[in-house]
Write a protein that holds these residues in place. Structure first.
Motif, short mmCIF file in Angstrom:
data_model
loop_
_atom_site.label_atom_id
_atom_site.label_comp_id
_atom_site.label_asym_id
_atom_site.label_seq_id
_atom_site.Cartn_x
_atom_site.Cartn_y
_atom_site.Cartn_z
N TRP A 1 0.84 -1.21 0.00
CA TRP A 1 0.00 0.00 0.00
C TRP A 1 0.87 1.25 0.00
N ARG A 2 1.91 1.26 0.85
CA ARG A 2 2.79 2.43 0.92
C ARG A 2 3.53 2.63 -0.40
N MET A 3 3.91 1.54 -1.05
CA MET A 3 4.61 1.65 -2.34
C MET A 3 3.70 2.25 -3.40
N LEU A 4 2.47 1.79 -3.47
CA LEU A 4 1.53 2.32 -4.47
C LEU A 4 1.22 3.79 -4.20
N ARG A 5 1.03 4.12 -2.94
CA ARG A 5 0.73 5.52 -2.60
C ARG A 5 1.92 6.43 -2.91
N ARG A 6 3.13 5.94 -2.62
CA ARG A 6 4.33 6.73 -2.90
C ARG A 6 4.50 6.96 -4.39
N LEU A 7 4.21 5.96 -5.20
CA LEU A 7 4.30 6.11 -6.65
C LEU A 7 3.34 7.19 -7.16
N CYS A 8 2.11 7.13 -6.68
CA CYS A 8 1.12 8.13 -7.11
C CYS A 8 1.51 9.53 -6.65
N ALA A 9 1.99 9.62 -5.41
CA ALA A 9 2.38 10.93 -4.89
C ALA A 9 3.51 11.53 -5.71
N LEU A 10 4.48 10.71 -6.07
CA LEU A 10 5.64 11.20 -6.81
C LEU A 10 5.29 11.56 -8.25
N GLN A 11 4.53 10.70 -8.92
CA GLN A 11 4.28 10.86 -10.35
C GLN A 11 3.10 11.77 -10.68
N LEU A 12 2.14 11.90 -9.77
CA LEU A 12 0.91 12.65 -10.10
C LEU A 12 0.60 13.80 -9.16
N PHE A 13 0.89 13.63 -7.86
CA PHE A 13 0.32 14.54 -6.88
C PHE A 13 1.34 15.42 -6.16
N SER A 14 2.61 15.26 -6.43
CA SER A 14 3.61 16.12 -5.80
C SER A 14 3.54 17.52 -6.42
N ALA A 15 4.15 18.49 -5.73
CA ALA A 15 4.16 19.86 -6.25
C ALA A 15 4.82 19.93 -7.62
N LYS A 16 5.90 19.19 -7.80
CA LYS A 16 6.60 19.18 -9.10
C LYS A 16 5.73 18.56 -10.19
N ALA A 17 5.07 17.42 -9.86
CA ALA A 17 4.22 16.77 -10.86
C ALA A 17 3.05 17.68 -11.26
N LEU A 18 2.46 18.34 -10.28
CA LEU A 18 1.34 19.24 -10.58
C LEU A 18 1.79 20.39 -11.48
N GLU A 19 2.97 20.91 -11.20
CA GLU A 19 3.49 22.02 -12.01
C GLU A 19 3.84 21.54 -13.42
N ASP A 20 4.47 20.36 -13.52
CA ASP A 20 4.87 19.84 -14.82
C ASP A 20 3.67 19.59 -15.74
N LEU A 21 2.53 19.25 -15.16
CA LEU A 21 1.35 18.90 -15.95
C LEU A 21 0.31 20.02 -15.99
N ARG A 22 0.72 21.22 -15.58
CA ARG A 22 -0.24 22.32 -15.55
C ARG A 22 -0.75 22.64 -16.95
N HIS A 23 0.12 22.58 -17.95
CA HIS A 23 -0.30 22.91 -19.31
C HIS A 23 -1.32 21.90 -19.83
N VAL A 24 -1.24 20.66 -19.37
CA VAL A 24 -2.20 19.64 -19.78
C VAL A 24 -3.60 19.99 -19.30
N ARG A 25 -3.70 20.34 -18.01
CA ARG A 25 -5.01 20.71 -17.48
C ARG A 25 -5.54 21.96 -18.16
N GLY A 26 -4.65 22.92 -18.40
CA GLY A 26 -5.08 24.15 -19.07
C GLY A 26 -5.62 23.90 -20.47
N GLU A 27 -4.95 23.04 -21.22
CA GLU A 27 -5.40 22.76 -22.58
C GLU A 27 -6.74 22.03 -22.60
N GLU A 28 -6.91 21.07 -21.70
CA GLU A 28 -8.17 20.33 -21.68
C GLU A 28 -9.34 21.23 -21.28
N ILE A 29 -9.13 22.11 -20.32
CA ILE A 29 -10.20 23.03 -19.92
C ILE A 29 -10.50 24.01 -21.04
#
Length: 501
Positions: free
Chosen positions: A122-150
């Motif tokens: 469980w901790r491994m799966l949560r850590r993967l999601c946090a690092l790849q999708l939900f960390s501050a860096k991941a959110l910033e890196d994918l900001r243009h994706v959310r902007g384009e879809e909206i």
């Protein structure tokens, strides 16, 4: 006749077993609650909207409620103070999920993140999601994706000229934004399976919200008296086909990006330790969590926020004035604008308070006996936190708790400074403690961003009086979808740009 006799015999055995369980705890003081029926306990009392039923029961029996559902002791929490006792003081004791048919038959037999036992995997799966999708860096890196879809959604609405199903279109937008981060591509175009996918998600939430008799009366599980397990198995096959197709198409992609699925497939080949080894099952189970929880709850919150604003023209006007002063009328909102929109943020908080996407928290299970507020909580008891009831508690919310009033969160309001990140137990739409929603940061940002953009870009024309009834199920969908006509209110150039950051 033979089947009826067998059923009667099993029910009698179950009844004797429950009586023994009650005697074994008779010397310990359980929280108060209704007596319930023989064998089934309080299952027949819950109805199609258990959060409302349990709220009504808490008014009669108190904020810490005990129910017997079949052979299971169920503890229901309905106030912020009591929730803090369980999710902060006794959080470690309630870090696991109880067994249930949904996790078994839909979520790949507990191999996902939501229902997996608390431990290394469980901790491994949560850590993967946090690092790849939900960390501050991941959110910033994918900001243009959310902007384009909206921006795509805004262009669609700006050219519609007719009433639109807001929830369905928002769900497609959210799903594509998430899929670009998870599998490196958009999974839906304008009309290529989005409606079917949403129908699958709605069905999953509906089934997950039913108190399945077989989960609470094991002697009757083989009968599947409500037909729930049969429907779950059928739905699982549909989801499994969808996920298999995503993985196969991803493996054929020439340009392999550093999306989550690429990382998972690489780890599958590299990890040898049995406790954390990834298989195709774990990968599909995690994708299922992300595509269901990450899309349905977000689109639900956005739809409720828009309904509340459209019903309150004065408040809607204030929010639009705030947006115009920060953004102007020549471009769309960007994520960098959100920190300067306190009224918009307050609207989102108030939406989460009155319309939490998951009105009953996902269940937890007591690992050991404990005592809370002077009451005995037995090992194996299921804990349910009624987030919907907490948002209506007049002790926590003394200033008109049933009214939609975002100003309560602004400077000078009684709840200025309260946030949704799990530390303020009067407002926990994402849960709290170890099992708090892993996607809180992305979910909150997406709701704020989309509500701000849709309110800023459009006026909303409708003659509807807006039925505010809630649908049944695990998530708090509207019983009647929001169908309104978007009317552009910005300069023409604002709708024509390709994307916004």
């Amino acid at each position: 006749m033979t089947s009826l006799l067998i059923l009667f015999f099993l029910a009698l055995l179950a009844s004797l077993f429950f009586a023994g369980c009650r005697r074994s705890h008779s010397h310990r003081r359980l929280p108060p609650g209704p007596k319930g029926w023989p064998v089934l306990g309080s299952i027949p009392h819950l109805g199609s909207k258990p959060h409302q039923t349990l709220y009504a029961l808490s008014k009669n029996h108190g904020p810490l409620l005990h129910l017997r559902l079949g052979s299971v002791h169920v503890i229901v929490v309905s106030t912020a103070t009591t929730a803090a006792h369980f999710l902060r003081t006794h959080d470690a004791n309630f870090s696991n999920r109880p067994s249930n048919s949904g996790a078994e038959h839909i979520a790949y037999n507990y191999r996902d993140l939501v229902f997996a036992p608390y431990g290394p995997r469980w901790r491994m799966l949560r850590r993967l999601c946090a690092l790849q999708l939900f960390s501050a860096k991941a959110l910033e890196d994918l900001r243009h994706v959310r902007g384009e879809e909206i921006a795509r959604l805004v262009r669609l609405f700006s050219r519609a000229g007719k009433p639109m199903d807001v929830g369905a279109n928002v769900n497609t937008c959210v799903t594509n934004a998430l899929s670009l981060a998870v599998v490196g591509r958009r999974v839906f175009g304008s009309d290529d399976g989005a409606a079917e996918f949403k129908e699958m998600v709605v069905e999953l939430m509906r089934l997950a919200g039913v108190f399945n008799v077989g989960d609470f009366v094991p002697a009757l599980a083989w009968l599947d008296p409500q037909g729930i397990v049969k429907k779950m198995k059928k739905l699982h096959k549909r989801f499994d086909g969808f996920l298999n197709k995503l993985i196969i198409e991803h493996q054929k992609m020439a340009d392999k990006s550093n999306d989550l699925l690429s990382v998972l497939l690489k780890l599958k080949e590299e990890t040898d330790e049995e406790r954390t080894k990834l298989t195709d099952i774990e990968i599909k189970a995690l994708l299922l969590n992300l595509f269901v929880a990450g899309t349905e709850t977000t689109s639900i919150a956005i739809e409720w926020a828009l309904v509340e604003l459209i019903r309150s023209p004065g408040l809607l006007g204030r929010v639009q004035e705030e947006l115009d002063s920060v953004v102007g009328r020549d471009r769309l909102v960007s994520e960098s604008d959100l920190s300067g929109l306190p009224l918009l943020q307050a609207v989102v908080k108030e939406t989460f308070r009155l319309h939490p996407s998951t009105p009953l928290s996902l269940p937890r299970e007591a690992a050991e006996d404990c005592e809370v507020d002077g009451f005995f909580i037995p090992r194996g008891a299921t804990l349910l936190v009624n987030v919907w009831a907490i948002g209506r508690d007049p002790v926590a919310w003394p200033d008109e708790p049933l009214a939609f009033q975002p100003d309560r969160f602004l400077p000078g309001g009684l709840h200025h400074g309260v946030d949704v990140k799990g530390g303020d137990f009067e407002l926990i739409p994402f849960g709290a403690g170890r099992r708090i929603c892993a996607g809180l940061s992305l979910g909150l940002r997406m709701v704020q961003f989309m509500v701000a953009t849709l309110v800023h870009a459009f006026d909303w024309a409708s003659d509807d009086q807006f039925d505010m009834e809630e649908a049944s199920g695990l998530s708090l969908r509207r019983a009647v979808p929001l169908v309104v006509r978007p009317v552009p209110r910005l300069s023409r150039e604002a709708y024509d740009k390709e994307f916004y950051t």
